[in-house]
Design a protein around this motif. Structure first.
Motif, short mmCIF file in Angstrom:
data_model
loop_
_atom_site.label_atom_id
_atom_site.label_comp_id
_atom_site.label_asym_id
_atom_site.label_seq_id
_atom_site.Cartn_x
_atom_site.Cartn_y
_atom_site.Cartn_z
N ARG A 143 15.59 31.40 39.61
CA ARG A 143 15.85 31.83 41.05
C ARG A 143 15.03 33.06 41.47
O ARG A 143 15.61 33.85 42.13
CB ARG A 143 17.32 31.86 41.18
CG ARG A 143 18.15 30.73 40.83
CD ARG A 143 19.54 30.98 40.69
NE ARG A 143 20.46 29.93 40.43
CZ ARG A 143 20.54 29.21 39.22
NH1 ARG A 143 20.09 29.79 38.06
NH2 ARG A 143 21.50 28.38 38.95
N GLY A 144 13.68 32.85 40.97
CA GLY A 144 13.09 34.15 41.61
C GLY A 144 13.17 35.07 40.06
O GLY A 144 13.03 36.48 40.50
N GLU A 145 13.34 34.91 39.00
CA GLU A 145 13.73 35.75 37.88
C GLU A 145 12.64 36.43 37.20
O GLU A 145 12.53 37.34 36.52
CB GLU A 145 14.55 35.02 36.84
CG GLU A 145 15.94 34.66 37.54
CD GLU A 145 16.64 33.46 36.59
OE1 GLU A 145 16.29 33.35 35.39
OE2 GLU A 145 17.24 32.52 37.32
N TYR A 146 11.42 35.49 37.48
CA TYR A 146 10.07 36.06 36.87
C TYR A 146 9.16 36.83 37.87
O TYR A 146 8.58 37.91 37.86
CB TYR A 146 9.40 35.21 36.05
CG TYR A 146 8.07 35.72 35.34
CD1 TYR A 146 8.01 36.90 34.63
CD2 TYR A 146 6.87 34.93 35.64
CE1 TYR A 146 7.13 37.05 34.02
CE2 TYR A 146 5.71 35.45 35.01
CZ TYR A 146 5.67 36.33 34.03
OH TYR A 146 4.59 36.99 33.57
N ARG A 147 9.06 36.00 39.06
CA ARG A 147 8.14 36.55 40.12
C ARG A 147 9.20 36.56 41.44
O ARG A 147 9.84 35.63 41.80
CB ARG A 147 6.96 35.62 40.43
CG ARG A 147 6.09 35.87 39.37
CD ARG A 147 4.97 35.11 39.35
NE ARG A 147 3.89 35.40 38.34
CZ ARG A 147 2.91 34.44 37.82
NH1 ARG A 147 2.66 33.63 38.94
NH2 ARG A 147 1.96 35.03 37.13
N GLU A 148 9.09 37.62 42.35
CA GLU A 148 9.79 37.69 43.20
C GLU A 148 9.72 36.50 44.25
O GLU A 148 8.45 36.18 44.66
CB GLU A 148 9.57 39.11 44.25
CG GLU A 148 9.85 40.28 43.35
CD GLU A 148 11.10 41.07 43.81
OE1 GLU A 148 11.53 40.42 45.05
OE2 GLU A 148 11.49 41.71 43.33
N HIS A 149 10.76 35.79 44.74
CA HIS A 149 10.67 34.69 45.87
C HIS A 149 10.09 33.63 45.32
O HIS A 149 9.46 32.66 46.08
CB HIS A 149 9.82 35.18 47.00
CG HIS A 149 10.44 36.52 47.67
ND1 HIS A 149 11.86 36.50 47.96
CD2 HIS A 149 9.98 37.62 47.81
CE1 HIS A 149 12.13 37.91 48.35
NE2 HIS A 149 11.22 38.50 48.19
N ILE A 150 9.70 33.43 43.97
CA ILE A 150 8.79 32.28 43.24
C ILE A 150 10.09 31.54 42.43
O ILE A 150 10.71 32.16 41.75
CB ILE A 150 7.83 32.40 42.43
CG1 ILE A 150 6.69 33.03 43.35
CG2 ILE A 150 7.22 31.12 41.77
CD1 ILE A 150 6.13 32.27 44.32
N LEU A 151 10.27 30.27 42.89
CA LEU A 151 11.21 29.42 42.09
C LEU A 151 10.70 28.65 41.11
O LEU A 151 9.39 28.03 41.40
CB LEU A 151 12.20 28.61 43.13
CG LEU A 151 12.86 29.50 44.31
CD1 LEU A 151 13.70 28.46 45.05
CD2 LEU A 151 13.73 30.55 43.89
N SER A 152 11.27 28.11 40.10
CA SER A 152 10.74 27.06 39.43
C SER A 152 11.81 26.23 38.65
O SER A 152 12.92 26.70 38.32
CB SER A 152 9.94 27.48 38.18
OG SER A 152 10.75 28.32 37.35
N PHE A 153 11.57 25.04 38.21
CA PHE A 153 12.29 24.05 37.69
C PHE A 153 11.69 23.47 36.49
O PHE A 153 10.37 23.42 36.60
CB PHE A 153 12.75 23.02 38.68
CG PHE A 153 13.28 23.18 40.16
CD1 PHE A 153 14.83 22.92 40.24
CD2 PHE A 153 12.77 23.82 41.17
CE1 PHE A 153 15.30 23.19 41.45
CE2 PHE A 153 13.04 24.13 42.24
CZ PHE A 153 14.52 23.82 42.41
N GLY A 154 12.60 23.25 35.50
CA GLY A 154 11.91 22.80 34.17
C GLY A 154 12.92 21.92 33.46
O GLY A 154 14.08 21.96 33.73
N ALA A 155 12.28 20.89 32.66
CA ALA A 155 13.27 20.11 31.88
C ALA A 155 12.30 20.12 30.50
O ALA A 155 11.09 19.68 30.54
CB ALA A 155 13.27 18.68 32.70
N ALA A 156 13.10 19.85 29.55
CA ALA A 156 12.58 19.82 28.19
C ALA A 156 11.99 18.47 28.02
O ALA A 156 12.47 17.70 28.09
CB ALA A 156 13.45 20.29 27.22
N VAL A 157 11.08 18.63 26.91
CA VAL A 157 10.38 17.48 26.43
C VAL A 157 10.92 17.32 24.90
O VAL A 157 10.24 18.51 24.19
CB VAL A 157 8.88 17.11 26.50
CG1 VAL A 157 8.24 16.10 25.48
CG2 VAL A 157 8.31 17.13 27.90
N THR A 158 11.49 16.53 24.32
CA THR A 158 12.11 16.68 23.12
C THR A 158 11.72 15.67 22.06
O THR A 158 11.51 14.60 22.52
CB THR A 158 13.75 16.73 23.10
OG1 THR A 158 14.20 15.26 23.59
CG2 THR A 158 14.33 17.70 23.97
#
Length: 255
Positions: free
Chosen positions: A195-210
Motif C-alpha cells: 500500500r505504498g510501503e516502498y515508494r510513496e503513492h505506488i501500489l503493488s500486488f503480488g502472488a507467489a510461484v511455488t
C-alpha cells in the motif's frame, strides 16, 4: 518378486547431514553442537563429525563463538536450480496476459536474501505509471512480490526479518507483529498488497510461484500509481495475479 510398495531405503548419514544443514540455513545466528544434537536427537559426537564433513565440503563454516552457520554454497545451488527452471519462459505468457488485462507494469521477481530481484518485466502502457528496471531490487518486506514470497516461506524467514524491517515510507511495516498480521492476511486471500510501503503513492500486488512442496521460488507482480486504482479494482487485480501465479506454479509441477 520384490515388494514395490516398500519405501526406498534412506541413507541415515546423508539424511542426518541434510537435517543439520537445513537447521543451520534457517538459523539467523548459527547453532552449536549441543543445540543441534538436542534438536535433532543425535549424539554430540555424531553431530560434530557431520559438521566437520559439511565444513570440509564448504556448506558450513565455524564461527568465532564455536557455533556453526550455513555458507552461501547452499544458496548458490538453490539459485542455480531456479535459473535452470527457465522461469522467464514459463512465466512469459502470464506476464503478457496480466499486461493485457491491466495495462500496468508487470514483474517477475525472485528472492535474494531479504530482498527481491526483478528478472523480467512488461512496462506499463498508462500515461501515469510506475517503473523498475530488470536487475533492480527492493526490500522483501515492503513490495507485493516480496510479501507474496514471504507469505509462502514465512516460517523459515520470519526470524531473519526481526530487526531488519527498514522504513521507506510512512506506510512501511517496521514492527514484526504488524508484518505477522499482514502476512496472515496475504496467506488468506492468496495475494500480497503493498500500500505504498516502498515508494510513496505506488501500489503493488503480488502472488507467489511455488514448487510442489509449497516453497516460493518467485512471484508475479503488478505495480501501479495509487491514482490509477479505481474503486473495486484491488480485488480484481489481486485475483488476476493470484490466478496467473497459480498457472505458472502448475507448469513447475508438470516440469
Amino acid at each position: 518378486m520384490a515388494d514395490q510398495s516398500k519405501s526406498p531405503k534412506v541413507d541415515s548419514t546423508l539424511s542426518k547431514g541434510l537435517a543439520i544443514l537445513e537447521r543451520l540455513a534457517a538459523s539467523r545466528s548459527g547453532k552449536g553442537v549441543t543445540e543441534l544434537s538436542r534438536e535433532l536427537d543425535l549424539t554430540k559426537s555424531n553431530t560434530f563429525r557431520l559438521l566437520q564433513t559439511l565444513t570440509t565440503l564448504g556448506y558450513v563454516r565455524r564461527l568465532d563463538n564455536r557455533s556453526y552457520a550455513a555458507t552461501l554454497k547452499t544458496w548458490q545451488i538453490g539459485r542455480n536450480l531456479v535459473e535452470h527452471l527457465d522461469l522467464r519462459e514459463m512465466a512469459g505468457p502470464e506476464l503478457t496476459y496480466l499486461s493485457k488485462q491491466t495495462g500496468e507494469a508487470i514483474y517477475l521477481a525472485v528472492p535474494e536474501d531479504l530482498a527481491i530481484v526483478y528478472i523480467d518485466k512488461i512496462d506499463s502502457r498508462k500515461p501515469i505509471r510506475s517503473w523498475n528496471t530488470v536487475g533492480g531490487s527492493a526490500p522483501i518486506h515492503c513490495v507485493g512480490t516480496g510479501k507474496a514470497i514471504l507469505a509462502a516461506n514465512y516460517s523459515r524467514m520470519r526470524d531473519k526479518l526481526v530487526g531488519n524491517l527498514t522504513r521507506h515510507t510512512d506506510r512501511t511495516l517496521t514492527n514484526i507483529e504488524a508484518l505477522d498480521a499482514d502476512i496472515a492476511a496475504t496467506q488468506s486471500r492468496g495475494y500480497a498488497l503493498d500500500r505504498g510501503e516502498y515508494r510513496e503513492h505506488i501500489l503493488s500486488f503480488g502472488a507467489a510461484v511455488t514448487l510442489p512442496d509449497g516453497v516460493a521460488v518467485a512471484a508475479l507482480g503488478i505495480s501501479l500509481p495509487e491514482i490509477n486504482l479505481a474503486e473495486g479494482d484491488a480485488g480484481r487485480i489481486g485475483a488476476l495475479v493470484r490466478e496467473a501465479a497459480a498457472r505458472v506454479s502448475e507448469k513447475l509441477l508438470r516440469g
